[in-house]
Design a protein around this motif. Structure first.
Motif, PDB file in Angstrom:
ATOM      1  N   VAL A   6      10.004  -4.965   1.151  1.00  0.00           N
ATOM      2  CA  VAL A   6       9.479  -3.615   1.392  1.00  0.00           C
ATOM      3  C   VAL A   6       8.131  -3.436   0.711  1.00  0.00           C
ATOM      4  O   VAL A   6       7.201  -2.857   1.285  1.00  0.00           O
ATOM      5  CB  VAL A   6      10.486  -2.542   0.922  1.00  0.00           C
ATOM      6  N   LEU A   7       7.996  -3.945  -0.500  1.00  0.00           N
ATOM      7  CA  LEU A   7       6.710  -3.824  -1.194  1.00  0.00           C
ATOM      8  C   LEU A   7       5.603  -4.555  -0.452  1.00  0.00           C
ATOM      9  O   LEU A   7       4.459  -4.088  -0.410  1.00  0.00           O
ATOM     10  CB  LEU A   7       6.833  -4.328  -2.630  1.00  0.00           C
ATOM     11  N   ILE A   8       5.926  -5.680   0.160  1.00  0.00           N
ATOM     12  CA  ILE A   8       4.931  -6.367   0.984  1.00  0.00           C
ATOM     13  C   ILE A   8       4.579  -5.508   2.197  1.00  0.00           C
ATOM     14  O   ILE A   8       3.417  -5.419   2.601  1.00  0.00           O
ATOM     15  CB  ILE A   8       5.435  -7.763   1.400  1.00  0.00           C
ATOM     16  N   ALA A   9       5.576  -4.843   2.766  1.00  0.00           N
ATOM     17  CA  ALA A   9       5.329  -3.972   3.922  1.00  0.00           C
ATOM     18  C   ALA A   9       4.434  -2.792   3.571  1.00  0.00           C
ATOM     19  O   ALA A   9       3.734  -2.263   4.438  1.00  0.00           O
ATOM     20  CB  ALA A   9       6.655  -3.477   4.485  1.00  0.00           C
ATOM     21  N   VAL A  10       4.438  -2.384   2.314  1.00  0.00           N
ATOM     22  CA  VAL A  10       3.583  -1.279   1.884  1.00  0.00           C
ATOM     23  C   VAL A  10       2.107  -1.624   2.105  1.00  0.00           C
ATOM     24  O   VAL A  10       1.282  -0.743   2.338  1.00  0.00           O
ATOM     25  CB  VAL A  10       3.866  -0.891   0.409  1.00  0.00           C
ATOM     26  N   ILE A  11       1.782  -2.904   2.101  1.00  0.00           N
ATOM     27  CA  ILE A  11       0.412  -3.325   2.405  1.00  0.00           C
ATOM     28  C   ILE A  11       0.039  -2.858   3.809  1.00  0.00           C
ATOM     29  O   ILE A  11      -1.089  -2.411   4.052  1.00  0.00           O
ATOM     30  CB  ILE A  11       0.269  -4.855   2.252  1.00  0.00           C
ATOM     31  N   GLY A  12       0.979  -2.928   4.720  1.00  0.00           N
ATOM     32  CA  GLY A  12       0.743  -2.442   6.081  1.00  0.00           C
ATOM     33  C   GLY A  12       0.481  -0.949   6.116  1.00  0.00           C
ATOM     34  O   GLY A  12      -0.361  -0.466   6.873  1.00  0.00           O
ATOM     35  N   ILE A  13       1.200  -0.204   5.282  1.00  0.00           N
ATOM     36  CA  ILE A  13       0.979   1.241   5.205  1.00  0.00           C
ATOM     37  C   ILE A  13      -0.421   1.517   4.664  1.00  0.00           C
ATOM     38  O   ILE A  13      -1.136   2.391   5.168  1.00  0.00           O
ATOM     39  CB  ILE A  13       2.054   1.921   4.338  1.00  0.00           C
ATOM     40  N   ALA A  14      -0.821   0.765   3.658  1.00  0.00           N
ATOM     41  CA  ALA A  14      -2.165   0.941   3.094  1.00  0.00           C
ATOM     42  C   ALA A  14      -3.234   0.623   4.141  1.00  0.00           C
ATOM     43  O   ALA A  14      -4.231   1.345   4.270  1.00  0.00           O
ATOM     44  CB  ALA A  14      -2.340   0.052   1.870  1.00  0.00           C
ATOM     45  N   TYR A  15      -3.017  -0.436   4.902  1.00  0.00           N
ATOM     46  CA  TYR A  15      -3.965  -0.777   5.966  1.00  0.00           C
ATOM     47  C   TYR A  15      -3.993   0.335   7.017  1.00  0.00           C
ATOM     48  O   TYR A  15      -5.056   0.677   7.538  1.00  0.00           O
ATOM     49  CB  TYR A  15      -3.600  -2.112   6.620  1.00  0.00           C
ATOM     50  N   GLY A  16      -2.847   0.890   7.317  1.00  0.00           N
ATOM     51  CA  GLY A  16      -2.782   2.015   8.250  1.00  0.00           C
ATOM     52  C   GLY A  16      -3.606   3.195   7.770  1.00  0.00           C
ATOM     53  O   GLY A  16      -4.167   3.943   8.568  1.00  0.00           O
ATOM     54  N   GLY A  17      -3.694   3.352   6.465  1.00  0.00           N
ATOM     55  CA  GLY A  17      -4.524   4.423   5.909  1.00  0.00           C
ATOM     56  C   GLY A  17      -5.990   4.236   6.233  1.00  0.00           C
ATOM     57  O   GLY A  17      -6.717   5.199   6.495  1.00  0.00           O
ATOM     58  N   THR A  18      -6.446   2.998   6.247  1.00  0.00           N
ATOM     59  CA  THR A  18      -7.849   2.754   6.593  1.00  0.00           C
ATOM     60  C   THR A  18      -8.088   3.064   8.071  1.00  0.00           C
ATOM     61  O   THR A  18      -9.131   3.609   8.432  1.00  0.00           O
ATOM     62  CB  THR A  18      -8.277   1.300   6.283  1.00  0.00           C
ATOM     63  N   PHE A  19      -7.124   2.747   8.914  1.00  0.00           N
ATOM     64  CA  PHE A  19      -7.225   3.101  10.333  1.00  0.00           C
ATOM     65  C   PHE A  19      -7.276   4.614  10.486  1.00  0.00           C
ATOM     66  O   PHE A  19      -8.084   5.149  11.240  1.00  0.00           O
ATOM     67  CB  PHE A  19      -6.048   2.516  11.110  1.00  0.00           C
ATOM     68  N   LEU A  20      -6.399   5.303   9.748  1.00  0.00           N
ATOM     69  CA  LEU A  20      -6.352   6.759   9.832  1.00  0.00           C
ATOM     70  C   LEU A  20      -7.672   7.382   9.400  1.00  0.00           C
ATOM     71  O   LEU A  20      -8.139   8.355  10.009  1.00  0.00           O
ATOM     72  CB  LEU A  20      -5.205   7.292   8.977  1.00  0.00           C
ATOM     73  N   LEU A  21      -8.297   6.828   8.390  1.00  0.00           N
ATOM     74  CA  LEU A  21      -9.607   7.329   7.966  1.00  0.00           C
ATOM     75  C   LEU A  21     -10.641   7.178   9.083  1.00  0.00           C
ATOM     76  O   LEU A  21     -11.486   8.055   9.279  1.00  0.00           O
ATOM     77  CB  LEU A  21     -10.077   6.605   6.702  1.00  0.00           C
ATOM     78  N   GLN A  22     -10.578   6.082   9.813  1.00  0.00           N
ATOM     79  CA  GLN A  22     -11.492   5.888  10.932  1.00  0.00           C
ATOM     80  C   GLN A  22     -11.202   6.868  12.067  1.00  0.00           C
ATOM     81  O   GLN A  22     -12.115   7.386  12.700  1.00  0.00           O
ATOM     82  CB  GLN A  22     -11.419   4.450  11.443  1.00  0.00           C
ATOM     83  N   VAL A  23      -9.929   7.137  12.308  1.00  0.00           N
ATOM     84  CA  VAL A  23      -9.546   8.085  13.354  1.00  0.00           C
ATOM     85  C   VAL A  23     -10.058   9.478  13.008  1.00  0.00           C
ATOM     86  O   VAL A  23     -10.698  10.141  13.821  1.00  0.00           O
ATOM     87  CB  VAL A  23      -8.014   8.112  13.553  1.00  0.00           C
ATOM     88  N   VAL A  24      -9.779   9.908  11.781  1.00  0.00           N
ATOM     89  CA  VAL A  24     -10.183  11.246  11.361  1.00  0.00           C
ATOM     90  C   VAL A  24     -11.708  11.354  11.283  1.00  0.00           C
ATOM     91  O   VAL A  24     -12.282  12.398  11.581  1.00  0.00           O
ATOM     92  CB  VAL A  24      -9.521  11.610  10.008  1.00  0.00           C
ATOM     93  N   GLY A  25     -12.354  10.270  10.923  1.00  0.00           N
ATOM     94  CA  GLY A  25     -13.811  10.270  10.813  1.00  0.00           C
ATOM     95  C   GLY A  25     -14.528  10.172  12.147  1.00  0.00           C
ATOM     96  O   GLY A  25     -15.744  10.137  12.206  1.00  0.00           O
ATOM     97  N   GLY A  26     -13.782  10.097  13.246  1.00  0.00           N
ATOM     98  CA  GLY A  26     -14.390  10.042  14.564  1.00  0.00           C
ATOM     99  C   GLY A  26     -14.728   8.647  15.027  1.00  0.00           C
ATOM    100  O   GLY A  26     -15.426   8.477  16.025  1.00  0.00           O
ATOM    101  N   GLY A  27     -14.237   7.626  14.323  1.00  0.00           N
ATOM    102  CA  GLY A  27     -14.513   6.251  14.709  1.00  0.00           C
ATOM    103  C   GLY A  27     -13.811   5.838  15.995  1.00  0.00           C
ATOM    104  O   GLY A  27     -14.189   4.863  16.631  1.00  0.00           O
ATOM    105  N   PHE A  28     -12.793   6.588  16.389  1.00  0.00           N
ATOM    106  CA  PHE A  28     -12.066   6.331  17.617  1.00  0.00           C
ATOM    107  C   PHE A  28     -11.906   7.657  18.353  1.00  0.00           C
ATOM    108  O   PHE A  28     -11.816   8.712  17.733  1.00  0.00           O
ATOM    109  CB  PHE A  28     -10.671   5.756  17.324  1.00  0.00           C
TER     110      PHE A  28
END
Length: 131
Positions: A6-28
């Motif tokens: 599960v702790l390794i999977a948290v890396i995926g959640i953190a990466y998802g946060g960078t995607f979310l920042l791009q979404v909110v910032g208008g990158g997509f």
């Protein structure tokens, strides 16, 4: 072992946060509905994985075993299903409402409830047996 995975999977959640920042910032180009569901999916992932780890640690620390304790792992399953439901339901071009994959969200909610009830019963059983 489960907690380590599960702790390794948290890396995926953190990466998802960078995607979310791009979404909110208008990158997509996504609709407001999609942005809201992506935010909800990411937030639920973080909260449910944390809750799932706490539940597993409580069960292990108490020495709980048996079917009720096993059901407690449903909380960790919900940490995959609920966010997955949010993300899958918002998928598609210019979507403004959930698609048919919203059922994943409801399966995740059921897993959460069953997991919490199972963990609670298992922990209460350990407490009563020790009293």
């Amino acid at each position: 072992m489960v907690c380590g995975v599960v702790l390794i999977a948290v890396i995926g959640i953190a990466y998802g946060g960078t995607f979310l920042l791009q979404v909110v910032g208008g990158g997509f180009a996504f609709t407001d509905f999609q942005k809201a569901f992506f935010r909800a999916g990411h937030a639920h992932a973080g909260v449910l994985v944390t809750l799932g780890l706490v539940v597993v640690l409580l069960l292990e620390a108490a020495g709980a075993s048996g079917p009720w304790a096993l059901l407690g792992y449903g909380v960790l399953a919900s940490a995959i299903l609920v966010p997955g439901g949010f993300f899958a339901a918002a998928g598609g071009h210019e979507r403004t409402r959930p698609n048919r994959f919203v059922w994943l969200l409801w399966v995740g909610v059921a897993a959460l409830v069953v997991g919490l009830v199972g963990a609670a019963v298992a922990l209460i059983q350990v407490g009563v047996a020790g009293a």
